[in-house]
Design an enzyme around this catalytic site. Structure first.
Site, mmCIF file in Angstrom:
data_model
loop_
_atom_site.group_PDB
_atom_site.id
_atom_site.type_symbol
_atom_site.label_atom_id
_atom_site.label_comp_id
_atom_site.label_asym_id
_atom_site.label_seq_id
_atom_site.Cartn_x
_atom_site.Cartn_y
_atom_site.Cartn_z
ATOM 1 N N PHE A 157 0.831 -1.223 0.000
ATOM 2 C CA PHE A 157 0.000 0.000 0.000
ATOM 3 C C PHE A 157 0.860 1.265 0.000
ATOM 4 C CE2 PHE A 157 -3.128 -2.558 2.866
ATOM 5 C CZ PHE A 157 -3.703 -3.180 1.762
ATOM 6 N N GLU A 242 1.550 14.533 9.510
ATOM 7 C CA GLU A 242 0.899 13.744 8.463
ATOM 8 C C GLU A 242 -0.615 13.745 8.666
ATOM 9 O OE1 GLU A 242 2.469 9.808 7.895
ATOM 10 O OE2 GLU A 242 0.635 9.072 6.944
ATOM 11 N N ARG A 243 -1.032 13.558 9.909
ATOM 12 C CA ARG A 243 -2.474 13.467 10.180
ATOM 13 C C ARG A 243 -3.153 14.818 10.004
ATOM 14 N NH1 ARG A 243 -1.029 9.191 14.934
ATOM 15 N NH2 ARG A 243 -0.970 7.425 13.498
ATOM 16 N N GLY A 339 -29.205 12.565 -6.190
ATOM 17 C CA GLY A 339 -29.998 11.463 -6.726
ATOM 18 C C GLY A 339 -29.147 10.580 -7.636
HETATM 19 C C1 LIG Z 1 -4.407 4.123 -0.804
HETATM 20 C C2 LIG Z 1 -3.502 3.821 0.351
HETATM 21 C C3 LIG Z 1 -2.310 4.515 0.485
HETATM 22 C C4 LIG Z 1 -1.444 4.213 1.547
HETATM 23 N N1 LIG Z 1 -0.216 4.835 1.607
HETATM 24 C C5 LIG Z 1 0.708 4.358 2.486
HETATM 25 C C6 LIG Z 1 2.067 4.811 2.434
HETATM 26 O O1 LIG Z 1 2.439 5.669 1.601
HETATM 27 N N2 LIG Z 1 2.957 4.295 3.317
HETATM 28 C C7 LIG Z 1 2.602 3.355 4.246
HETATM 29 O O2 LIG Z 1 3.473 2.921 5.001
HETATM 30 N N3 LIG Z 1 1.331 2.908 4.331
HETATM 31 C C8 LIG Z 1 0.377 3.365 3.471
HETATM 32 N N4 LIG Z 1 -0.912 2.896 3.519
HETATM 33 C C9 LIG Z 1 -1.274 1.917 4.544
HETATM 34 C C10 LIG Z 1 -2.241 2.443 5.594
HETATM 35 O O3 LIG Z 1 -1.612 3.357 6.434
HETATM 36 C C11 LIG Z 1 -2.825 1.211 6.333
HETATM 37 O O4 LIG Z 1 -3.703 0.562 5.438
HETATM 38 C C12 LIG Z 1 -3.536 1.588 7.621
HETATM 39 O O5 LIG Z 1 -2.628 2.042 8.589
HETATM 40 C C13 LIG Z 1 -4.322 0.395 8.215
HETATM 41 O O6 LIG Z 1 -3.533 -0.756 8.286
HETATM 42 P P1 LIG Z 1 -4.093 -2.143 7.665
HETATM 43 O O7 LIG Z 1 -4.572 -1.868 6.303
HETATM 44 O O8 LIG Z 1 -3.053 -3.189 7.836
HETATM 45 O O9 LIG Z 1 -5.355 -2.491 8.540
HETATM 46 P P2 LIG Z 1 -5.358 -3.283 9.952
HETATM 47 O O10 LIG Z 1 -4.299 -2.718 10.827
HETATM 48 O O11 LIG Z 1 -5.386 -4.735 9.686
HETATM 49 O O12 LIG Z 1 -6.777 -2.833 10.528
HETATM 50 C C14 LIG Z 1 -7.994 -3.461 10.125
HETATM 51 C C15 LIG Z 1 -9.150 -2.881 10.945
HETATM 52 O O13 LIG Z 1 -8.917 -3.129 12.330
HETATM 53 C C16 LIG Z 1 -8.989 -1.908 13.052
HETATM 54 N N5 LIG Z 1 -8.003 -1.896 14.142
HETATM 55 C C17 LIG Z 1 -6.702 -2.254 14.078
HETATM 56 N N6 LIG Z 1 -6.092 -2.024 15.253
HETATM 57 C C18 LIG Z 1 -7.033 -1.493 16.066
HETATM 58 C C19 LIG Z 1 -7.028 -1.018 17.427
HETATM 59 N N7 LIG Z 1 -5.909 -1.045 18.172
HETATM 60 N N8 LIG Z 1 -8.181 -0.536 17.933
HETATM 61 C C20 LIG Z 1 -9.313 -0.517 17.191
HETATM 62 N N9 LIG Z 1 -9.378 -0.936 15.925
HETATM 63 C C21 LIG Z 1 -8.254 -1.414 15.356
HETATM 64 C C22 LIG Z 1 -8.654 -0.825 12.046
HETATM 65 O O14 LIG Z 1 -9.227 0.407 12.420
HETATM 66 C C23 LIG Z 1 -9.287 -1.365 10.788
HETATM 67 O O15 LIG Z 1 -10.642 -1.004 10.753
HETATM 68 C C24 LIG Z 1 -1.809 3.224 2.500
HETATM 69 C C25 LIG Z 1 -3.035 2.547 2.376
HETATM 70 C C26 LIG Z 1 -3.846 2.806 1.300
HETATM 71 C C27 LIG Z 1 -5.106 1.983 1.149
#
Ligand SMILES: Cc1cc2nc3c(=O)[nH]c(=O)nc-3n(C[C@H](O)[C@H](O)[C@H](O)COP(=O)(O)OP(=O)(O)OC[C@H]3O[C@@H](n4cnc5c(N)ncnc54)[C@H](O)[C@@H]3O)c2cc1C
Length: 380
Positions: A157, A242-243, A339
């Site tokens: 990602f 970033e955020r 719509g």
């Molecule tokens: C288009 C796109 C661009 C991106 N760009 C970058 C980039 O440039 N560099 C980079 O490093 N990453 C990047 N990312 C990655 C992005 O930061 C991650 O997808 C994100 O941090 C979530 O991690 P995950 O997808 O592994 O989900 P997971 O960590 O598997 O989470 C899945 C679900 O579980 C929930 N969850 C997980 N832990 C907790 C908790 N402690 N409490 C409550 N709920 C929780 C999450 O909210 C989510 O709903 C990108 C992603 C996308 C889709």
């Protein structure tokens, strides 16, 4: 109420950047959506015009500007232009602090000229297939052999991953404790480093997102930026910025959708009168209008707090989840007001809606953000 964040210099900068986007981006948005990435030519032109890396010192090709309001202006204008790419926010808002604050003079001389000329598009690679929210679990490793690091593993990602010239990679260099990770710069073309194909996404189609692969990829130990063993800590230090960048774009996107709703509901006639004659539609517009005003004020204050070096992790996490939750609620309600037309690709609200969805996931998911704020308020 007037918005007080910006001064005349910021508005002049906005106008110059808007003119640039109108000329160099807007006519090509459709093409970039099909290509899955903006043209490199565009990035080089943006660099030549001074829109990349302006925070770097003049001796490194920047303008020495240390005022996040300029970044915010650019983020807003990218949203309003309909470009929906992450190039500027990724390069200027997210990557710059790593290259500015964590690099030695020698590293700056190596990488900053590329960055400010547009020939050094940079990616930040942290997420892995098995470690997203839980970044401390990363397994991509860098083993030291004499003066080299041997990197093995993969990232997923990664924004600009398919086209990046440099990648700042979070790697494991020790045990899973506070000092077990480092940040390493890997240059495209290094044997053992491979950029994946652009991934097929439901939105943000004009921006490539890809996997990165490392198989016995050797880089000099000198490619470590920041303190060895403190990679995770450096990343955490940069996350509030970033955020905040995501929050700025989220409010801009909500404002853009709201503007479309105002126009549409006053033009579209149903039952013999414009939609805006219906009280329920006016209530929706009134609510959106007020929500945006309130949140804009908070996000603007966060921008000033960042400039003053006072923005806390929880303030920024709060801005991120509130702004992106609002963005999603607004764009979805506005699409409803359109719509069936709202579901058609040719209507801008359709693209705004699909591009908005990722905002609640990346940069730290909104659930993780809420927990981060919750931990801060209960002192855990
Ligand atoms: C288009 C796109 C661009 C991106 N760009 C970058 C980039 O440039 N560099 C980079 O490093 N990453 C990047 N990312 C990655 C992005 O930061 C991650 O997808 C994100 O941090 C979530 O991690 P995950 O997808 O592994 O989900 P997971 O960590 O598997 O989470 C899945 C679900 O579980 C929930 N969850 C997980 N832990 C907790 C908790 N402690 N409490 C409550 N709920 C929780 C999450 O909210 C989510 O709903 C990108 C992603 C996308 C889709």
């Amino acid at each position: 109420m007037h918005r007080t964040l910006y001064e005349p210099d910021h508005e002049a900068f906005r106008s110059a950047f808007r003119t640039f986007l109108d000329r160099e981006a807007v006519p090509y948005v459709e093409k970039w959506e099909q290509d899955g990435t903006p043209d490199r030519d565009f990035i080089v032109k943006a660099a030549e015009a001074g829109f990349l890396g302006f925070e770097f010192a003049p001796e490194h090709g920047g303008l020495g500007i240390d005022d996040f309001r300029y970044n915010a202006v650019m983020t807003e204008e990218v949203v309003f232009s309909g470009m929906a790419g992450d190039t500027f926010s990724m390069q200027n808002d997210i990557i710059v602090p790593y290259l500015l604050e964590l690099t030695t003079a020698e590293q700056k001389a190596r990488w900053l000229p590329q960055f400010v000329s547009g020939s050094g598009v940079t990616a930040l690679a942290m997420t892995e297939p098995g470690a997203g929210s839980d970044l401390a679990s990363i397994t991509t490793s860098a083993r030291r052999e004499a003066d080299e690091l041997v990197i093995n593993g993969s990232k997923t990602f990664i924004t600009s991953g398919a086209t990046c010239d440099l990648a700042i990679v979070l790697v494991r260099t020790g045990e899973r404790d506070g000092r077990g990770t480092s940040l390493v710069v890997v240059e495209n073309g290094t044997p053992g480093f491979e950029r994946g194909h652009p991934m097929t996404k439901i939105g943000r189609k004009a921006q490539d997102t890809a996997e990165l692969f490392f198989a016995d990829c050797r880089v000099p130990v000198d490619n470590i930026i920041g303190e060895p063993g403190r990679g995770f800590g450096h990343a955490i230090a940069n996350l509030p910025r970033e955020r905040l960048s995501i929050a700025v774009s989220a409010v801009a996107s909500a404002r853009q959708a709201y503007g479309l709703a105002l126009e549409h509901t006053q033009q579209r006639v149903a039952f013999g009168a414009p939609l805006s004659n219906l009280q329920s539609v006016r209530m929706t517009l009134g609510e959106i209008h007020t929500d945006i005003l309130i949140l804009q004020e908070y996000v603007d204050r966060c921008v000033l707090a960042l400039n003053a070096g006072e923005l806390t992790a929880e303030e920024s996490a709060g801005a991120k989840f509130k702004a992106t939750d609002l963005q999603w609620a607004v764009v979805d309600r506005v699409l409803q007001l359109f719509g069936g037309y709202g579901y058609m690709e040719e209507y801008p609200i359709a693209r705004i809606w699909r591009d908005a969805r990722i905002q609640r996931i990346y940069g730290g998911s909104n659930e993780v953000m809420k927990d981060l704020v919750g931990r801060a308020v209960v002192g855990r």
